[in-house]
Design an enzyme around this catalytic site. Structure first.
Site: not given
Ligand SMILES: *Cc1c(COP(=O)(O)O)cnc(C)c1O
Length: 469
Positions: A113
């Protein structure tokens, strides 16, 4: 470049406008009116660019209302070796069996993120200063979005963050990361419920247009288009690293929850990036895998959403999914609107007649990974390649294995570092992961969090009382 709503009820807007909004006024999601195309020459010309410069080249296609020099300054501020720990920003590491790891988790909160959020923090501060206004970010997180947003926006001028998280559903490390922030513009709210309850409250409050305007609400959760655009960059970066020729295809495997990460891969593919497959991996909460397999979209209720050992994927309703369905409907917003009405009335919709096209036209395939799969995949990846992966990335590796093809590099997106989920690593390998340098005492720092019942009115009152106006 102008943006419209997936449900057709929004006059075309610029990037800077949709940046500061959450949902479109009609309840839909912002989407480019026309997607930019990447020619083979353009892609070849980007080989060797530092990540920040590649990000500039890609993002200027989406944010052409921001002067180029300014945008370039923002991407250079967001993607530094200081913030991401190496000049590569996104290192690529080989795994066994024709797979490589796309290292997206070297930012401040150790999850992918940060890749989008660090850019968002820069561009928010820039646009708000330019407009002389303020914004109150209201979001819901199952762990990683919240901390990434808070680390990108802490101390930034003109912005406050109100982040809802499901109480007791995040790892101790995730909690400590968020709740230990003492910045005055950061508000953590722990809701007695699951992630979807948090998301429902956010949707309700953001859907109250008077309240939204009065409190200047905005969003940084994965429905924010700027995040999708910033994520498109690393798919292109991964392709550039894994290929030498312009016509060479790669596949990507993506641990998925809200469909935000893999949607960026879909966008990159539609822009012309030579992507063979987009491999969607879910954990036991397999709503998206079920959709890809059957064509029926049947979100689960909160009580039917399991708490798993890849908690950031414990999502039953994928907020970005509507953008993919918009493409499946050939950009017909009226049909999207009708489907979401059907979803609200019956709890599901059925696109099984289109199901074969998910793979043939869009490259999408899916698979499920369970707790036992995670443990064995963490072990085998460590044994075979000497690489320690986190439980979410393990879901990606597990499902990717079924889709590796000779001559097509398979890039698995590393969505978090193992240190964030030490309990599961302990269970898999019989020993914990030492926290990264500088974060050893994180869990012992004092925490600042507001615990609330699952009650939209209570959250509303809190935001009203603390909003930056
Ligand atoms: C947010 C997240 C996901 C999922 O990603 P999306 O964009 O919601 O599909 C998977 N793994 C981790 C570690 C995350 O933080």
């Amino acid at each position: 470049m102008k943006y419209v709503s997936t449900r057709g009820g929004m006059a075309p807007l610029d990037f800077s406008d949709i940046l500061l909004e959450g949902l479109a006024p009609d309840g839909g999601l912002a989407i480019p009116q026309v997607l930019p195309r990447l020619s083979a020459e353009t892609l070849q010309g980007w080989r060797g660019l530092p990540y920040a410069d590649l990000a500039f080249e890609v993002l200027r296609l989406f944010a052409d209302d921001i002067p180029a020099d300014d945008l370039h300054r923002l991407t250079r501020a967001a993607y530094t070796d200081k913030i991401f720990g190496s000049e590569d920003i996104v290192p690529v590491r080989p795994l066994a069996g024709g797979m490589s790891l796309l290292g997206l988790s070297d930012g401040p909160t150790l999850a992918f993120k940060d890749m989008a959020m660090q850019f968002l923090g820069q561009v928010f501060e820039y646009v708000l200063a330019k407009r002389g206004t303020t914004l109150n970010i209201l979001g819901a997180t199952s762990g990683d979005t919240g901390s990434a947003a808070e680390y990108a926006l802490r101390g930034k001028k003109g912005v406050a963050v109100f982040m809802l998280s499901p109480q007791g559903r995040m790892s101790p490390f995730q909690r400590a990361q968020m709740y230990s922030l003492q910045d005055a513009n950061i508000h953590n709210i722990a809701v007695r419920g699951v992630f979807d309850d948090c998301q429902d409250i956010v949707k309700l409050l953001a859907g109250d247009l008077d309240f939204k305007a009065a409190c200047r609400l905005g969003a940084v959760n994965s429905i924010n288009w700027a995040r999708i655009a910033a994520q498109v960059v690393y798919y292109i970066h991964g392709w550039l690293r894994a290929t030498t020729r312009a016509d060479q295809q790669v596949s990507f495997a993506v641990p998925s929850g809200n469909f935000g990460n893999i949607l960026a891969g879909h966008i990159a593919r539609r822009m012309g990036l030579p992507v063979r497959r987009l491999v969607l991996a879910t954990n036991e909460n397999n709503v998206l895998e079920e959709f890809l397999r059957t064509g029926v979209y049947r979100p689960r209720s909160a009580v039917d959403t399991y708490a798993t050992s890849s908690p950031s994927m414990d999502i039953s309703r994928a907020s970005n999914f509507e953008r993919f369905v918009y493409d499946l409907m050939g950009g017909d917003a009226a049909r999207v609107k009708a489907l979401w009405r059907e979803l609200a009335e019956t709890g599901q919709f059925d696109l099984s007649s289109l199901q074969p096209s998910f793979e043939t036209d869009y490259g999408f395939v899916g698979g499920v990974s369970t707790h036992a799969d995670r443990l064995s995949t963490i072990r085998s990846t460590y044994d075979e390649a000497g690489v320690l992966i986190d439980p979410h990335t393990a879901d990606g590796v597990k499902v990717a294995r079924d889709y590796v093809e000779p001559g097509v590099p398979m890039l698995v997106l590393e969505t978090a570092l193992p240190a964030k989920f030490s309990d599961t690593i302990q269970e898999a390998l019989g020993r914990p992961v030492p926290p990264p340098a500088g974060l050893a005492d994180l869990e012992s720092l004092p925490q600042r969090v507001q615990v609330m019942e699952c009650d939209a009115e209570a959250v509303k009152a809190y935001v009203k009382a603390h909003a930056l106006l």
